[in-house]
Design an enzyme around this catalytic site. Sequence first.
Site, PDB file in Angstrom:
ATOM      1  N   HIS A  39       0.951  -1.211  -0.073  1.00 23.61           N
ATOM      2  CA  HIS A  39       0.156  -0.064  -0.004  1.00 23.61           C
ATOM      3  C   HIS A  39       0.878   1.183   0.025  1.00 23.61           C
ATOM      4  CE1 HIS A  39       1.102   0.203   4.301  1.00 23.61           C
ATOM      5  NE2 HIS A  39       0.646  -1.001   4.244  1.00 23.61           N
ATOM      6  N   GLU A  40       0.324   2.273   0.167  1.00 25.98           N
ATOM      7  CA  GLU A  40       0.983   3.703  -0.098  1.00 25.98           C
ATOM      8  C   GLU A  40       2.108   3.811   0.942  1.00 25.98           C
ATOM      9  OE1 GLU A  40       2.283   6.918  -2.015  1.00 25.98           O
ATOM     10  OE2 GLU A  40       1.025   5.499  -2.689  1.00 25.98           O
ATOM     11  N   HIS A  42       3.963   1.214   2.371  1.00 24.38           N
ATOM     12  CA  HIS A  42       5.216   0.618   1.698  1.00 24.38           C
ATOM     13  C   HIS A  42       5.856   1.522   0.611  1.00 24.38           C
ATOM     14  CE1 HIS A  42       2.574  -3.012   2.919  1.00 24.38           C
ATOM     15  NE2 HIS A  42       3.772  -3.047   3.570  1.00 24.38           N
ATOM     16  N   GLN A  66       7.069 -15.330  12.609  1.00 29.22           N
ATOM     17  CA  GLN A  66       6.439 -14.041  13.327  1.00 29.22           C
ATOM     18  C   GLN A  66       5.146 -14.178  13.648  1.00 29.22           C
ATOM     19  OE1 GLN A  66       7.926 -11.110  10.292  1.00 29.22           O
ATOM     20  NE2 GLN A  66       6.000  -9.961  11.035  1.00 29.22           N
ATOM     21  N   VAL A 181       1.958   6.878   7.178  1.00 26.69           N
ATOM     22  CA  VAL A 181       1.356   7.244   6.046  1.00 26.69           C
ATOM     23  C   VAL A 181      -0.086   7.005   6.343  1.00 26.69           C
ATOM     24  CG1 VAL A 181       0.675   7.153   3.697  1.00 26.69           C
ATOM     25  CG2 VAL A 181       3.265   6.876   4.409  1.00 26.69           C
ATOM     26  N   SER A 191      -1.817  -3.656   5.743  1.00 30.86           N
ATOM     27  CA  SER A 191      -2.129  -4.513   4.671  1.00 30.86           C
ATOM     28  C   SER A 191      -3.441  -5.203   5.313  1.00 30.86           C
ATOM     29  CB  SER A 191      -1.034  -5.589   4.686  1.00 30.86           C
ATOM     30  OG  SER A 191       0.054  -5.046   3.960  1.00 30.86           O
TER      31      SER A 191
END
Length: 294
Positions: A39-40, A42, A66, A181, A191
């Site tokens: 997404h923006e 990243h 994880q 962001v 995500s």
Amino acid sequence: MKENNRLRIIRGVRQMQALADRLRTQGRIGFVPTMGALHEGHLELVRVARKNADFTVVSIFVNPIQFGPKEDYRQYPRDFTRDRRLLAGLGVDVIFYPDVKAMYPEGFATYVEVERLTRYLCGRSRPGHFRGVTTVVAKLFNIVKPHVAVFGQKDAQQALVIRRMVRDLNFDLKIIVVPTVREPDGLALSSRNAYLTPEQRRQATVLYQALRLGERLIKSGETDPVRVKQVLRRLIRTQPEARIDYVEIVDTAWLEPVPRIQGEVLIALAVYFGRARLIDNLIVRAPQSGGKNS
Ligand code: AMP
């Protein structure tokens, strides 16, 4: 001369190491580790990496170690075709896209663990999570051999844990942390926002509202973390689908709960909406005493 800038997809560890060795003779490598479903947020990390290096490598790897046994490893969104298109558009040089067997072959038995910084917040709610993160990031650093690696403030605890690991284990690279962001309504991009129903998506804006309310309370002189946390919890609970995991106020050095708010603190939240566990945080500087309760 810089190598031609066709986007390369590398799946093998040895292949990536060989390419990294070659690239390092020609310039600096900037690296952005991700789990894909880009997404923006990243993409902003990628832009920062590009500005700080000659070659940009992005890894896409949903790291099984994880995730806890009851967490969303299997359902985690994956869309390599879309990710590749987005990264090609940004001028990324290499996508490192290993499979699980390449990263954790038969007999794998070594783990990296950062102590103290991982005691609270997500370290407490997700036992073993940061051990999985530091192990995979240490491996990725040894495979991609970056000069610079870029992480997001959205995962504030992760960023501090990685910085600590880099210092403690003498990784020869620089860490850059990029501000969170957000959507126009304040929701941090993630995500996992893809899991939200439209109704949950509307309710999830309460996370950022709670952080900003906490900031206002602290800026107006409130120094009692118990009171601030109580007010934030109450606000979050006005949203019927919200289930609070934690609301914490910690110091920004070791992420330990503070008995009294002074100097710089981190307000950190983890809240479930349906199956989506969302986290967010804000750094707030308390006014220099003289306020209420000082
Ligand atoms: P992930 O794919 O979720 O493991 O995230 C990969 C990197 O992107 C991590 O360094 C995250 O902190 C960062 N990141 C995720 N969401 C955001 C966001 N909204 N703003 C800035 N960075 C982010």
